[in-house]
Design an enzyme around this catalytic site. Structure first.
Site, mmCIF file in Angstrom:
data_model
loop_
_atom_site.group_PDB
_atom_site.id
_atom_site.type_symbol
_atom_site.label_atom_id
_atom_site.label_comp_id
_atom_site.label_asym_id
_atom_site.label_seq_id
_atom_site.Cartn_x
_atom_site.Cartn_y
_atom_site.Cartn_z
ATOM 1 N N ASN A 62 1.147 -3.531 -7.955
ATOM 2 C CA ASN A 62 1.918 -4.736 -8.083
ATOM 3 C C ASN A 62 1.340 -5.643 -9.148
ATOM 4 O OD1 ASN A 62 -0.123 -5.382 -6.217
ATOM 5 N ND2 ASN A 62 0.789 -7.337 -5.573
ATOM 6 N N CYS A 73 6.859 -4.826 -7.833
ATOM 7 C CA CYS A 73 6.137 -4.095 -6.558
ATOM 8 C C CYS A 73 5.491 -3.098 -7.069
ATOM 9 C CB CYS A 73 6.890 -3.720 -5.542
ATOM 10 S SG CYS A 73 7.742 -5.131 -4.522
ATOM 11 N N GLU A 75 5.283 0.337 -5.837
ATOM 12 C CA GLU A 75 6.209 1.310 -5.658
ATOM 13 C C GLU A 75 7.172 1.522 -6.722
ATOM 14 O OE1 GLU A 75 5.402 -0.423 -1.292
ATOM 15 O OE2 GLU A 75 5.485 -1.213 -3.433
ATOM 16 N N CYS A 115 12.125 -1.868 -2.667
ATOM 17 C CA CYS A 115 11.202 -0.656 -3.133
ATOM 18 C C CYS A 115 12.070 0.596 -2.237
ATOM 19 C CB CYS A 115 9.886 -0.783 -2.749
ATOM 20 S SG CYS A 115 8.928 -1.900 -3.821
#
Length: 160
Positions: A62, A73, A75, A115
């Site tokens: 992140n 983020c 992901e 995400c």
């Protein structure tokens, strides 16, 4: 009126060492990525590692910004990089590790809603489920066999 029941089935491992060797390695890459997070505002570090079908592992952490919410983020950092660098590769597995700088996080922390939606886009695009493993800084690890399992009523492009 008809009632519909939706169930989610997850596998829970008591710790990192209980995972298969390849997943331990992927999760360790996520943990290493977590250590590179830039989170001066939330003090919450997240790392993600994605295994592609070409055997590449893509990582992300992140990255926050004083102009909330323009950060990204872990992901999505990893997913979008994988999509940009290896556009024809399929995403097979993603490992996520999250930790707070303020307290020890021992419960598994799943991907946020944004995400989940981003992972869903690629799962639909590739017509192949993406296994998702997530944990805190230590302790239990949870596995979902697909994003659809975590987000069963997904918003996708066919409705546009």
């Amino acid at each position: 009126m008809k009632e519909v029941k939706i169930e989610t089935v997850l596998e829970v491992y008591s710790n990192l060492q209980e995972l298969p060797d390849d997943i331990q390695k992927l999760m360790q890459a996520a943990i290493n990525a977590r250590n590179n997070a830039y989170s001066p505002y939330s003090n919450f570090n997240v790392g993600a590692a994605i295994l592609l079908d070409n055997n590449e592992t893509i990582i992300g952490s992140n990255q926050e910004n004083a102009s909330y919410p323009s950060g990204l983020c872990a992901e999505r950092t990893a997913i979008y990089y994988a999509g940009a660098k290896f556009s024809n590769a399929k995403m097979l597995k993603i490992a996520i590790s999250a930790s707070s700088q303020n307290q020890l996080t021992t419960q598994p922390i799943p991907p946020c809603g944004a995400c989940r939606q981003a992972i869903a886009e690629y799962e639909i695009k590739q017509s192949l489920p993406i296994e998702i493993y997530f944990m805190g800084a230590e302790g239990k690890v949870v596995k979902s066999k697909s994003l659809a399992n975590l987000l069963p009523l997904v918003f996708e492009s066919s409705v546009l």
